[in-house]
Design a protein around this motif. Structure first.
Motif, PDB file in Angstrom:
ATOM      1  N   PRO A 157       0.833  -1.203   0.000  1.00  0.00           N
ATOM      2  CA  PRO A 157       0.000   0.000   0.000  1.00  0.00           C
ATOM      3  C   PRO A 157       0.873   1.260   0.000  1.00  0.00           C
ATOM      4  O   PRO A 157       1.939   1.295   0.633  1.00  0.00           O
ATOM      5  CB  PRO A 157      -0.798  -0.118   1.302  1.00  0.00           C
ATOM      6  N   ASN A 158       0.422   2.317  -0.709  1.00  0.00           N
ATOM      7  CA  ASN A 158       1.212   3.526  -0.883  1.00  0.00           C
ATOM      8  C   ASN A 158       0.347   4.769  -0.772  1.00  0.00           C
ATOM      9  O   ASN A 158      -0.874   4.719  -0.964  1.00  0.00           O
ATOM     10  CB  ASN A 158       1.884   3.535  -2.264  1.00  0.00           C
ATOM     11  N   VAL A 159       0.999   5.918  -0.523  1.00  0.00           N
ATOM     12  CA  VAL A 159       0.343   7.216  -0.534  1.00  0.00           C
ATOM     13  C   VAL A 159       1.271   8.217  -1.220  1.00  0.00           C
ATOM     14  O   VAL A 159       2.503   8.110  -1.102  1.00  0.00           O
ATOM     15  CB  VAL A 159      -0.005   7.678   0.904  1.00  0.00           C
ATOM     16  N   SER A 160       0.696   9.158  -1.964  1.00  0.00           N
ATOM     17  CA  SER A 160       1.487  10.208  -2.602  1.00  0.00           C
ATOM     18  C   SER A 160       0.945  11.575  -2.228  1.00  0.00           C
ATOM     19  O   SER A 160      -0.242  11.720  -1.889  1.00  0.00           O
ATOM     20  CB  SER A 160       1.483  10.057  -4.127  1.00  0.00           C
ATOM     21  N   TYR A 161       1.824  12.578  -2.311  1.00  0.00           N
ATOM     22  CA  TYR A 161       1.428  13.946  -1.990  1.00  0.00           C
ATOM     23  C   TYR A 161       2.085  14.896  -2.987  1.00  0.00           C
ATOM     24  O   TYR A 161       3.309  14.873  -3.165  1.00  0.00           O
ATOM     25  CB  TYR A 161       1.860  14.321  -0.571  1.00  0.00           C
ATOM     26  N   ARG A 162       1.265  15.696  -3.662  1.00  0.00           N
ATOM     27  CA  ARG A 162       1.792  16.687  -4.607  1.00  0.00           C
ATOM     28  C   ARG A 162       2.087  17.978  -3.856  1.00  0.00           C
ATOM     29  O   ARG A 162       1.175  18.647  -3.355  1.00  0.00           O
ATOM     30  CB  ARG A 162       0.799  16.935  -5.744  1.00  0.00           C
TER      31      ARG A 162
END
Length: 420
Positions: A157-162
């Motif tokens: 599982p992953n999360v990204s932030y711009r």
């Protein structure tokens, strides 16, 4: 602890069992990536499968997307004896073996869900590592190379932030499930007699991070890092080194899966043509030897130590993979791809893991059936360099034979992408 047969079956479906990249690394994460020899994978982000290479790429998605991948790996690897061990009646030709690595299907699945304009989450299920070789029960060198399977599957599982229009960051955690099977036969005097068998499964945890820098919509760079994963496999050992010869005892086997660093670039040079490139670095020196241990084992009679059931010496060094690819946008519906990669040898070649330098020649295409649905197809020739090495045969008093390994692999991959 008895091996979990259901878990083993699941892993067999989700992991590779063929040496077709350096060491025993699995690269078949997507059909789109295979078409360009996995060049630019940490920077492109053309479908959800990019999650396997860089979590920061999720920031480029404005819709949820599911990607499902299936790759078929068809190897042709052969071993030829150069010198045998005459004292034990083993000639060079007795060590010849053809097609020692079976064909395998390698599936993967990815899902990306943007939550808003700055945050996205996703799940990747794929394998980074897997290997398998199988020799006949009556193979003369069976004490060094019977059956060897190491398989793993990564639930990630992953999360990204711009952060802004140029910079995006991503991170994830990995639950890695792994299995190993090692089987050795006497190969001399009583060729079908099994002298050692270890089956086990276990799990470990790791993490990954990534960053994406977009100069503009046509030029971007990506970098990602996957941590080393340490796993302890528990299972059954049967062999001549148990304190009660031939008994089945509980045993453990430590398996260290190396870390991976990848740096990529992508440049769309014209409306019709783009180039991409990658450098990937794998810390194979983290792997170490394959050692099965149990309080009910004692291998001093064959040069080992108390508590060791089976030991397979490995000699691995950190290695690099270089790739370059091109894409031609034939129309709104069709994209054509081609790529080349040079994959450095990760470990000293052995009969169980006959590693060598490899060159990848690949081609592929994308067909966009509707605005929401697309399909990727690709094929690759992985050409292995012929290599000569020495192997110690335990059943021949540790005497060494000289062998040559050669062979190629053909990979065919298909992928479906659907946006919600």
């Amino acid at each position: 602890m008895r091996i979990n047969k259901v878990a083993l079956a699941v892993t067999a479906l989700l992991a590779a069992s063929q040496v077709h990249a350096a060491g025993f690394q699995v690269s078949e994460h997507s059909a789109s990536g295979l078409g360009r020899a996995f060049a630019g994978e940490a920077a492109i982000g053309d479908n959800a499968a990019s999650l396997a290479r860089n979590p920061a790429l999720m920031a480029t998605f404005d819709k949820a997307q599911l990607s499902v991948v299936g790759s078929y790996v068809d190897p042709d690897i052969s071993i030829k004896g150069v010198t045998g061990v005459p004292t034990y009646g083993i000639s060079a030709s007795d060590l010849d073996a053809n097609d020692v690595a079976p064909a395998q299907v390698v599936p993967a699945m990815y899902y990306i869900q943007p939550l808003n304009k700055t945050v996205a989450v996703g799940l990747a299920i794929y394998s980074n590592y897997g290997t398998g070789t199988e020799y006949k029960d009556d193979y003369a060198g069976g004490s060094a190379a019977g059956t060897t399977h190491i398989m793993s599957v990564n639930f990630n599982p992953n999360v990204s932030y711009r952060i802004n229009e140029q910079l995006s960051l991503g991170a994830g955690v990995s639950f890695v499930y792994a299995t190993a099977e090692l089987e050795r036969n006497a190969g001399i005097g009583a060729p079908a007699m099994q002298i050692a068998k270890m089956e086990g499964d276990g799990y470990g945890f790791g993490w990954n991070v990534g960053a994406l820098y977009e100069i503009n919509k046509n030029n971007r760079f990506g970098i990602s890092y996957k941590s080393e994963v340490k796993t302890e496999l528990e299972g059954d050992f049967t062999g001549s080194t148990t304190t009660t010869p031939g008994a089945t005892v509980d045993g453990t086997l430590d398996l260290n899966l190396p870390s991976i660093l990848e740096v990529s670039g992508y440049h769309k040079l014209t409306d019709k043509f783009a180039v991409s490139y990658s450098w990937q670095y794998t810390t194979w020196s983290d792997f170490g030897d394959i050692v099965a241990e149990s309080a009910s084992c004692d291998s001093t009679a064959i040069g080992g130590i108390p508590g060791v059931c089976l030991e397979k010496k490995e000699d691995y060094s950190n290695s690099s993979r270089y790739s370059v690819g091109g894409e031609y946008y034939l129309s709104e519906a069709v994209t054509l791809r081609a790529g080349y990669a040079f994959d450095e040898q990760g470990g000293k070649a052995t009969m169980s893991i006959p590693d060598t330098d490899r060159q990848w020649y690949t081609a592929g295409l994308t067909y966009k059936a509707t605005p929401a649905l697309s399909f990727d197809f690709a094929a690759a020739l992985v050409a292995g360099k012929e290599i000569t090495f020495e192997e110690s045969l335990p059943a021949a008093g540790g005497a060494s034979a000289t062998l040559t390994s050669s062979g190629d692999a053909y990979i065919y991959s298909a992928q479906m992408n659907y946006s919600f």
